[in-house]
Design a protein around this motif. Structure first.
Motif, PDB file in Angstrom:
ATOM      1  N   CYS A 129       0.784  -1.132   0.144  1.00  0.00           N
ATOM      2  CA  CYS A 129       0.039  -0.045  -0.083  1.00  0.00           C
ATOM      3  C   CYS A 129       1.006   1.251  -0.033  1.00  0.00           C
ATOM      4  O   CYS A 129       0.720   2.054  -0.795  1.00  0.00           O
ATOM      5  CB  CYS A 129      -0.910   0.008   1.205  1.00  0.00           C
ATOM      6  N   SER A 151       2.395   1.728  -3.251  1.00  0.00           N
ATOM      7  CA  SER A 151       1.638   1.997  -4.621  1.00  0.00           C
ATOM      8  C   SER A 151       1.384   3.573  -4.287  1.00  0.00           C
ATOM      9  O   SER A 151       1.365   4.291  -5.201  1.00  0.00           O
ATOM     10  CB  SER A 151       0.471   1.395  -4.278  1.00  0.00           C
ATOM     11  N   GLN A 152       1.229   4.228  -3.143  1.00  0.00           N
ATOM     12  CA  GLN A 152       1.123   5.492  -3.004  1.00  0.00           C
ATOM     13  C   GLN A 152       2.369   6.299  -3.329  1.00  0.00           C
ATOM     14  O   GLN A 152       2.515   7.421  -3.943  1.00  0.00           O
ATOM     15  CB  GLN A 152       0.644   6.087  -1.411  1.00  0.00           C
TER      16      GLN A 152
END
Length: 501
Positions: A368, A371-372
């Motif tokens: 996560c 991905s950011q």
């Protein structure tokens, strides 16, 4: 009627550095010497480049198979890594331990992952033993890595890593608005005075996500001059994004050594949930009890560490030892960011190859975060330059080339140590007052001479030896042709009444 410029009110920016170099270039004295270069220098006075780099650069330039399209993004890399992960699960119970040295796989679009795995300890590597840090076994490292907790993103230099990390923290840690930058780069005093931390008001009604600074209590002597006005480039990155920045120095100019109490005291007095940007923590030589004290303070206050490793391997000559503290933080269940500059340890300074390393509690959280971060890179630089990354990957993926590079790195570190020993010995033979052991006690090319600002000014104005006001010089700038003039000038500065406080 003449058109008024829209830039009429834009002032000239304050220079972070460069004025000293400009003055040096304008000096027509034949004996002038500049000791503040940011890059490592050879004995011939040229920027150091690993001996293996020129041949690899030539090979890449002549490779007809290379194309210059944008590099694959995270989803493509993630699919490849899933396939590799399934294969590894079938073949072995754990991956080779490389915590803190591996910039990660899913978000590394340049192929740095394959090469940087080789910077970590191998399967037969001895248990980690770092000064003051409790021993970590190979099994523990394997278990940490097997959970896929470590990843990374290729950035435009180490400053790009800080820019990317700061942008992420601004968005996803909105309750963390205080940043403490703690390193040995600036000259301070001792952490013994007062309470240096800004008082944080409650969230405002108009913007419940932000805090406002209500007052700034007096700063202690070890706080850098200027209070919360940052002077480091990393501090300016955080300041531009709305963080309150305070800078502290680990260097004790009175005792002429690194003072671990600065780090410990700041950690114990810092507000809950702040961000620590820590550089040169390995040079502090914390005892085991001090490590335990630091870890306890940071855990209880949920301080987020953001480590800075500008030149892995150039501190001690050992790639693993220079980053051993990262493995310890991982073993203590810390999540953190780490900025690494790869350009400096290969001598490709103009390529600007950096990595933002991410350590999370588990693989799901890691993916996560990555991905950011990849989304943010699209807005910041889309695709980082690849030539430097190709050079590094080519070297690290070839055992023979990697061995040659490590040998060149070792020779550079040995030369730095030899230069420091010679400087100290020449000052002793000259009868220069004081002890100069602090020169050889410090690690890395950048070290403090231990001179006050008046003595530094004497060297600049009288002897045309250009060094920063804090007396922190690049020892690779000293060679057989200038060492006698430099040491004699230092001796004169120390003995001269003009060099006294």
């Amino acid at each position: 009627m003449p058109t008024l410029s829209v830039f009429l009110d834009v002032p000239l920016a304050q220079k972070l550095e460069g004025s000293l170099l400009k003055t040096y270039k304008q000096d027509d004295c034949p004996k002038k010497i500049f000791l503040a270069y940011r890059v490592c220098m050879t004995t011939e006075g040229q920027p150091w480049v690993s001996s293996v780099v020129p041949k690899i650069r030539l090979q890449i330039s002549q490779d007809p198979s290379l194309n210059y399209e944008y590099m694959p993004m995270m989803e493509t890399q993630r699919k490849r890594e899933r396939q590799r992960h399934r294969q590894r699960e079938k073949q072995a119970p754990c991956r080779e331990p490389n915590v803190g040295l591996d910039p990660g796989s899913p978000a590394s679009p340049t192929g740095l992952q394959a090469g940087l795995n080789r910077l970590g300890p191998k399967a037969d590597f001895k248990p980690l033993s770092h000064p003051g840090i409790p021993m970590i076994t190979l099994k523990e490292l394997c278990l940490l890595i097997f959970c896929w907790q470590v990843g990374g993103v290729h950035t435009v230099g180490d400053n790009g890593a800080f820019q990317l990390g700061a942008q992420f923290l601004k968005i996803w840690r909105k309750d963390s608005r205080i940043v403490y930058i703690i390193s040995s780069k600036k000259d301070g005093g001792q952490a013994k005075h007062g309470h240096p931390f800004p008082v944080i008001a409650s969230p405002s009604a108009s913007d419940p996500q932000t805090h406002s600074i209500t007052c700034l209590p007096p700063f202690p002597l070890y706080q850098l001059k200027g209070g919360c006005v940052p002077t480091e480039s990393h501090g300016l990155v955080f300041q531009d994004m709305g963080f309150t920045v305070c800078e502290y120095s680990l260097w004790d100019s009175k005792q002429l050594c690194m003072d671990p109490n600065v780090l410990l005291d700041v950690a114990e007095q810092a507000p809950h949930g702040c961000i620590f940007v820590i550089g040169n923590i390995g040079d502090c030589k914390l005892t085991q009890s001090q490590w335990a004290r630091l870890i306890a303070s940071m855990k209880s206050k949920q301080i987020f560490p953001f480590f800075d490793i500008p030149y892995q391997g150039l501190s001690t000559g050992n790639l693993e030892e220079d980053t051993g503290f990262l493995q310890y933080f991982v073993s203590q269940d810390f999540e953190f960011f780490c900025s690494q500059s790869l350009s400096k340890i290969f001598g490709i300074y103009d390529e600007g190859v950096g990595v933002l390393v991410v350590v999370a509690l588990n693989n799901q959280l890691l993916l996560c975060v990555l991905s950011q971060l990849m989304n943010l890179t699209q807005a910041l630089w889309l695709n980082p330059p690849t030539r430097g990354a190709r050079i590094i990957t080519s070297i690290l993926c070839n055992p023979a080339l990697q061995g040659e590079w490590k040998q060149s790195l070792k020779e550079l570190v040995e030369n730095i140590m030899l230069i420091k020993e010679k400087v100290k010995e020449k000052l002793r033979l000259l009868g220069t007052p004081g002890s100069w052991d602090h020169i050889t006690d410090q690690n890395g090319p950048q070290s403090y001479l231990g001179l006050n600002s008046q003595k530094v000014e004497y060297l600049v104005k009288k002897k045309h030896i250009y060094i920063p006001k804090n007396g922190r010089i690049n020892f690779t700038c000293i060679n057989a042709w200038n060492i006698d003039y430099i040491t004699q000038s230092i001796n004169e500065a120390v003995l001269s009444p003009e060099g006294s406080e």
